[in-house]
Motif scaffolding. Structure first.
Motif, PDB file in Angstrom:
ATOM      1  N   ILE A 117     -15.710 -42.070  -8.917  1.00 53.72           N
ATOM      2  CA  ILE A 117     -16.341 -40.972  -9.660  1.00 53.72           C
ATOM      3  C   ILE A 117     -17.843 -41.191  -9.756  1.00 53.72           C
ATOM      4  CG2 ILE A 117     -16.443 -39.802 -11.897  1.00 53.72           C
ATOM      5  CD1 ILE A 117     -13.456 -40.592 -12.254  1.00 53.72           C
ATOM      6  N   ILE A 118     -18.254 -42.418 -10.100  1.00 54.78           N
ATOM      7  CA  ILE A 118     -19.690 -42.713 -10.238  1.00 54.78           C
ATOM      8  C   ILE A 118     -20.409 -42.576  -8.892  1.00 54.78           C
ATOM      9  CG2 ILE A 118     -21.361 -44.515 -10.828  1.00 54.78           C
ATOM     10  CD1 ILE A 118     -19.402 -45.567 -12.877  1.00 54.78           C
ATOM     11  N   SER A 119     -19.743 -42.997  -7.813  1.00 52.17           N
ATOM     12  CA  SER A 119     -20.356 -42.887  -6.487  1.00 52.17           C
ATOM     13  C   SER A 119     -20.575 -41.436  -6.097  1.00 52.17           C
ATOM     14  CB  SER A 119     -19.484 -43.593  -5.446  1.00 52.17           C
ATOM     15  OG  SER A 119     -19.407 -44.974  -5.712  1.00 52.17           O
ATOM     16  N   PHE A 120     -19.667 -40.562  -6.512  1.00 49.79           N
ATOM     17  CA  PHE A 120     -19.840 -39.134  -6.253  1.00 49.79           C
ATOM     18  C   PHE A 120     -21.097 -38.604  -6.936  1.00 49.79           C
ATOM     19  CE2 PHE A 120     -19.205 -34.765  -7.771  1.00 49.79           C
ATOM     20  CZ  PHE A 120     -19.004 -34.091  -6.570  1.00 49.79           C
ATOM     21  N   MET A 121     -21.443 -39.171  -8.075  1.00 54.62           N
ATOM     22  CA  MET A 121     -22.659 -38.733  -8.760  1.00 54.62           C
ATOM     23  C   MET A 121     -23.893 -38.981  -7.893  1.00 54.62           C
ATOM     24  SD  MET A 121     -21.711 -40.195 -12.544  1.00 54.62           S
ATOM     25  CE  MET A 121     -23.145 -39.546 -13.416  1.00 54.62           C
ATOM     26  N   MET A 122     -23.848 -40.047  -7.110  1.00 55.38           N
ATOM     27  CA  MET A 122     -24.961 -40.340  -6.205  1.00 55.38           C
ATOM     28  C   MET A 122     -24.866 -39.544  -4.909  1.00 55.38           C
ATOM     29  SD  MET A 122     -27.654 -42.271  -5.426  1.00 55.38           S
ATOM     30  CE  MET A 122     -27.654 -43.757  -6.429  1.00 55.38           C
ATOM     31  N   TRP A 123     -23.640 -39.388  -4.378  1.00 56.61           N
ATOM     32  CA  TRP A 123     -23.489 -38.986  -2.983  1.00 56.61           C
ATOM     33  C   TRP A 123     -22.071 -38.479  -2.785  1.00 56.61           C
ATOM     34  CZ3 TRP A 123     -26.606 -37.914   0.730  1.00 56.61           C
ATOM     35  CH2 TRP A 123     -26.434 -38.292   2.050  1.00 56.61           C
ATOM     36  N   PRO A 124     -21.839 -37.229  -2.432  1.00 53.43           N
ATOM     37  CA  PRO A 124     -20.465 -36.735  -2.277  1.00 53.43           C
ATOM     38  C   PRO A 124     -19.755 -37.434  -1.126  1.00 53.43           C
ATOM     39  CG  PRO A 124     -22.017 -35.150  -1.420  1.00 53.43           C
ATOM     40  CD  PRO A 124     -22.835 -36.218  -2.073  1.00 53.43           C
ATOM     41  N   SER A 134     -12.102 -30.757  -2.137  1.00 48.85           N
ATOM     42  CA  SER A 134     -11.011 -31.707  -2.326  1.00 48.85           C
ATOM     43  C   SER A 134     -11.464 -32.948  -3.084  1.00 48.85           C
ATOM     44  CB  SER A 134     -10.449 -32.119  -0.957  1.00 48.85           C
ATOM     45  OG  SER A 134      -9.669 -33.282  -1.052  1.00 48.85           O
ATOM     46  N   ALA A 135     -10.618 -33.438  -4.000  1.00 45.96           N
ATOM     47  CA  ALA A 135     -10.930 -34.653  -4.758  1.00 45.96           C
ATOM     48  C   ALA A 135     -11.022 -35.861  -3.832  1.00 45.96           C
ATOM     49  CB  ALA A 135      -9.880 -34.890  -5.837  1.00 45.96           C
ATOM     50  N   SER A 136     -10.174 -35.904  -2.799  1.00 38.82           N
ATOM     51  CA  SER A 136     -10.227 -37.045  -1.879  1.00 38.82           C
ATOM     52  C   SER A 136     -11.507 -37.025  -1.053  1.00 38.82           C
ATOM     53  CB  SER A 136      -9.002 -37.053  -0.953  1.00 38.82           C
ATOM     54  OG  SER A 136      -8.942 -35.874  -0.189  1.00 38.82           O
ATOM     55  N   ASP A 137     -11.967 -35.832  -0.645  1.00 35.08           N
ATOM     56  CA  ASP A 137     -13.241 -35.744   0.073  1.00 35.08           C
ATOM     57  C   ASP A 137     -14.405 -36.136  -0.832  1.00 35.08           C
ATOM     58  OD1 ASP A 137     -12.279 -34.964   2.550  1.00 35.08           O
ATOM     59  OD2 ASP A 137     -12.270 -32.834   2.038  1.00 35.08           O
ATOM     60  N   ALA A 138     -14.271 -35.862  -2.119  1.00 36.37           N
ATOM     61  CA  ALA A 138     -15.318 -36.248  -3.075  1.00 36.37           C
ATOM     62  C   ALA A 138     -15.278 -37.740  -3.374  1.00 36.37           C
ATOM     63  CB  ALA A 138     -15.147 -35.456  -4.374  1.00 36.37           C
ATOM     64  N   PHE A 139     -14.081 -38.304  -3.423  1.00 38.69           N
ATOM     65  CA  PHE A 139     -13.895 -39.687  -3.870  1.00 38.69           C
ATOM     66  C   PHE A 139     -14.259 -40.704  -2.797  1.00 38.69           C
ATOM     67  CE2 PHE A 139     -11.557 -43.510  -4.935  1.00 38.69           C
ATOM     68  CZ  PHE A 139     -11.634 -43.576  -6.321  1.00 38.69           C
ATOM     69  N   PHE A 140     -13.784 -40.472  -1.570  1.00 38.19           N
ATOM     70  CA  PHE A 140     -13.941 -41.474  -0.514  1.00 38.19           C
ATOM     71  C   PHE A 140     -15.214 -41.214   0.286  1.00 38.19           C
ATOM     72  CE2 PHE A 140      -9.314 -41.477  -1.255  1.00 38.19           C
ATOM     73  CZ  PHE A 140      -9.166 -42.813  -1.598  1.00 38.19           C
ATOM     74  N   GLY A 141     -16.342 -41.639  -0.254  1.00 37.42           N
ATOM     75  CA  GLY A 141     -17.621 -41.471   0.411  1.00 37.42           C
ATOM     76  C   GLY A 141     -18.091 -42.776   1.022  1.00 37.42           C
ATOM     77  N   ASN A 143     -20.499 -44.404   0.134  1.00 34.40           N
ATOM     78  CA  ASN A 143     -21.055 -45.223  -0.936  1.00 34.40           C
ATOM     79  C   ASN A 143     -19.981 -45.899  -1.795  1.00 34.40           C
ATOM     80  OD1 ASN A 143     -22.453 -44.877  -4.052  1.00 34.40           O
ATOM     81  ND2 ASN A 143     -23.639 -45.882  -2.457  1.00 34.40           N
ATOM     82  N   THR A 144     -18.739 -45.407  -1.723  1.00 34.89           N
ATOM     83  CA  THR A 144     -17.716 -45.816  -2.687  1.00 34.89           C
ATOM     84  C   THR A 144     -17.334 -47.286  -2.566  1.00 34.89           C
ATOM     85  OG1 THR A 144     -16.805 -43.579  -2.745  1.00 34.89           O
ATOM     86  CG2 THR A 144     -15.394 -45.348  -3.555  1.00 34.89           C
ATOM     87  N   PHE A 145     -16.972 -47.743  -1.371  1.00 32.36           N
ATOM     88  CA  PHE A 145     -16.446 -49.104  -1.236  1.00 32.36           C
ATOM     89  C   PHE A 145     -17.515 -50.185  -1.392  1.00 32.36           C
ATOM     90  CE2 PHE A 145     -12.975 -46.648   0.656  1.00 32.36           C
ATOM     91  CZ  PHE A 145     -11.927 -47.145  -0.092  1.00 32.36           C
ATOM     92  N   PRO A 146     -18.718 -50.032  -0.798  1.00 34.58           N
ATOM     93  CA  PRO A 146     -19.742 -51.044  -1.099  1.00 34.58           C
ATOM     94  C   PRO A 146     -20.081 -51.106  -2.584  1.00 34.58           C
ATOM     95  CG  PRO A 146     -20.662 -49.217   0.182  1.00 34.58           C
ATOM     96  CD  PRO A 146     -19.181 -49.082   0.216  1.00 34.58           C
ATOM     97  N   HIS A 147     -20.079 -49.939  -3.233  1.00 30.88           N
ATOM     98  CA  HIS A 147     -20.349 -49.896  -4.672  1.00 30.88           C
ATOM     99  C   HIS A 147     -19.239 -50.606  -5.440  1.00 30.88           C
ATOM    100  CE1 HIS A 147     -21.558 -47.175  -8.325  1.00 30.88           C
ATOM    101  NE2 HIS A 147     -21.828 -48.447  -8.524  1.00 30.88           N
ATOM    102  N   MET A 148     -17.991 -50.392  -5.032  1.00 29.96           N
ATOM    103  CA  MET A 148     -16.862 -51.011  -5.724  1.00 29.96           C
ATOM    104  C   MET A 148     -16.908 -52.530  -5.603  1.00 29.96           C
ATOM    105  SD  MET A 148     -12.768 -50.346  -5.238  1.00 29.96           S
ATOM    106  CE  MET A 148     -12.642 -51.159  -3.646  1.00 29.96           C
ATOM    107  N   PHE A 149     -17.127 -53.042  -4.374  1.00 32.90           N
ATOM    108  CA  PHE A 149     -17.144 -54.494  -4.188  1.00 32.90           C
ATOM    109  C   PHE A 149     -18.382 -55.125  -4.815  1.00 32.90           C
ATOM    110  CE2 PHE A 149     -14.300 -53.316  -0.580  1.00 32.90           C
ATOM    111  CZ  PHE A 149     -13.175 -53.978  -1.062  1.00 32.90           C
ATOM    112  N   LEU A 150     -19.495 -54.382  -4.852  1.00 35.96           N
ATOM    113  CA  LEU A 150     -20.684 -54.857  -5.579  1.00 35.96           C
ATOM    114  C   LEU A 150     -20.354 -55.065  -7.049  1.00 35.96           C
ATOM    115  CD1 LEU A 150     -23.784 -55.187  -6.151  1.00 35.96           C
ATOM    116  CD2 LEU A 150     -23.919 -52.706  -6.206  1.00 35.96           C
ATOM    117  N   ARG A 151     -19.669 -54.102  -7.643  1.00 37.50           N
ATOM    118  CA  ARG A 151     -19.294 -54.196  -9.060  1.00 37.50           C
ATOM    119  C   ARG A 151     -18.298 -55.335  -9.298  1.00 37.50           C
ATOM    120  NH1 ARG A 151     -21.486 -50.569 -13.158  1.00 37.50           N
ATOM    121  NH2 ARG A 151     -22.512 -48.930 -11.982  1.00 37.50           N
ATOM    122  N   ILE A 152     -17.333 -55.483  -8.388  1.00 36.63           N
ATOM    123  CA  ILE A 152     -16.350 -56.557  -8.540  1.00 36.63           C
ATOM    124  C   ILE A 152     -17.056 -57.912  -8.500  1.00 36.63           C
ATOM    125  CG2 ILE A 152     -14.449 -57.753  -7.369  1.00 36.63           C
ATOM    126  CD1 ILE A 152     -13.328 -54.987  -6.631  1.00 36.63           C
ATOM    127  N   GLY A 153     -17.996 -58.082  -7.553  1.00 31.74           N
ATOM    128  CA  GLY A 153     -18.749 -59.329  -7.474  1.00 31.74           C
ATOM    129  C   GLY A 153     -19.528 -59.604  -8.741  1.00 31.74           C
TER     130      GLY A 153
END
Length: 406
Positions: A117-124, A134-141, A143-153
């Motif tokens: 959701i937060i990544s969509f705020m930056m970049w659809p 579509s929610a999936s087109d909005a969700f899987f950008g 930016n999403t996965f690098p952002h997620m692993f950055l946060r996990i780290g």
């Protein structure tokens, strides 16, 4: 994840001496993450909704089921953290270990859903989103996965940094265990730090053009800030690994403060700034105007209507006496237009600290200010809304801004 690791270690090695530490860490999670988090959460929602109603509306309408799923995970976490703390030593080890691992999975699940959701705020997600909605087109950008692993780290690193505070507080009652746990937390923090740095570089490569333009303004300062923090915390983690006795409660408390203010707060502030001129999905400007069609959601670009009729005549809640500009209401209308168009990014007060508009236009004649407004409408600044207005509204804005500087 760290709690699950500690529970696994305690049960596999029959280390009942780890239980007091786990209980202290569990209480920290319960109080800081869930009690304080639950108190501040409604305040955050209220503030965000007041500041950007259309931005929040876009997130809810695009991700209502994602948010519903996240709340299932979150409710499980809230129940789970109480169970982790209060059922330790009261239920069998295997059941408690399963509980800790399910808690870890729920925590990561919550993070992953929110990051989409937060990544969509930056970049659809993809250009397809604007056609499908579509929610999936909005969700899987991108930016999403690098952002997620950055946060996990970063969260792994923070868990270690907080863990050092808890272990250093146990120094008097059990110095050997305190040193062992401090050393372990040093390794955990170091691993989290390396993961954060790696994915930060990937994350920066997935940003839109306007984000790079904002980043360029502060590039040198940001890089220096990150280099200083990396060096400082690398030394801190190495010290924890090699000389755990040196890690005290005051030092670990100070380092938590430094990483929260110098790292987390600065990073969040940068991320929020780099979205400009958009607040969500690269189609809602920070001043709440919709800047492009989203066919899949039935959303229409409002900029042509504003260019034709003006903000005062195209916006429904304008006071009737300001809908038509006259010499008598020009300054009042100009103030309202500036607030509607500019105040989401600029301080309008003379004492303002966030990109103060008056300080930047100090001493500039009306025609010069109008020329700037024209250049913004032509897209001269990619980080500012491309807003074309009728001549009378630009005249009113320039008149009010000039009046404030004299």
């Amino acid at each position: 994840m760290l709690f699950a690791f500690l529970a696994y270690k305690a049960y596999k090695e029959d280390r009942s001496d780890l239980y007091p530490y786990m209980k202290k860490y569990g209480m920290f999670l319960l109080i800081f993450s869930y009690v304080i988090g639950s108190i501040t959460g409604p305040g955050i929602w209220y503030t965000a909704t007041a500041a950007s109603p259309r931005g929040i509306s876009a997130l809810i309408h695009n991700f209502v089921w994602v948010w519903a799923t996240e709340w299932v995970f979150f409710v499980y976490e809230v129940i789970g953290v109480f169970a982790l703390v209060y059922f330790m030593d009261k239920i069998d080890r295997k059941t408690h270990l399963k509980l800790t691992f399910s808690f870890a999975i729920a925590s990561v699940g919550t993070l992953a859903l929110i990051i989409g959701i937060i990544s969509f705020m930056m970049w659809p997600g993809t250009e397809a989103f604007y056609a499908t909605g579509s929610a999936s087109d909005a969700f899987f950008g991108v930016n999403t996965f690098p952002h997620m692993f950055l946060r996990i780290g970063f969260m792994i690193m923070m868990s270690g940094v907080i863990g050092m505070l808890i272990s250093s507080a146990m120094k008097r009652e059990n110095p050997e265990l305190s040193d062992e746990l401090t050393k372990t937390m040093g390794y955990v923090s170091m691993i989290g730090g390396f993961v954060t740095l790696f994915f930060f570089m990937w994350y920066m490569g997935t940003l839109p053009e306007n984000a790079y333009a904002v980043f360029a303004f502060q590039k040198d300062q940001i890089i220096l800030n990150r280099l200083y923090l990396t060096a400082l915390f690398s030394l801190y983690f190495i010290l924890a690994i090699l000389k755990p006795r040196f890690i005290s409660v005051p030092l670990s408390s100070a380092m938590i403060f430094v990483i929260l203010i110098g790292g987390l707060w600065q990073g969040e502030k940068l991320r929020e700034s780099m979205r400009k001129p958009y607040v969500a999905g690269q189609y809602i400007y920070s001043n709440q105007l919709i800047s492009r069609d989203v066919e899949g959601k039935g959303i229409k670009n409002e900029l042509p209507l504003v260019a034709e009729k003006g903000l005062l005549r195209a916006t429904p809640w304008i006071p009737e006496h300001l809908r038509n500009l006259t010499e008598g209401n020009q300054l009042e209308a100009g103030e309202l237009l500036v607030k509607m168009s500019c105040s989401h990014c600029h301080s309008l007060e003379k004492t303002g600290v966030y990109r103060p508009l008056q300080a930047r236009l100090q001493g500039m004649p009306k025609e010069g200010i109008k020329a700037i407004i024209d250049s913004i409408g032509e897209g001269a600044f990619v980080y500012m809304p491309k807003l074309v207005l009728p001549e009378d509204e630009k005249e009113a804005m320039a008149a009010w801004l000039v009046a404030q500087n004299y």
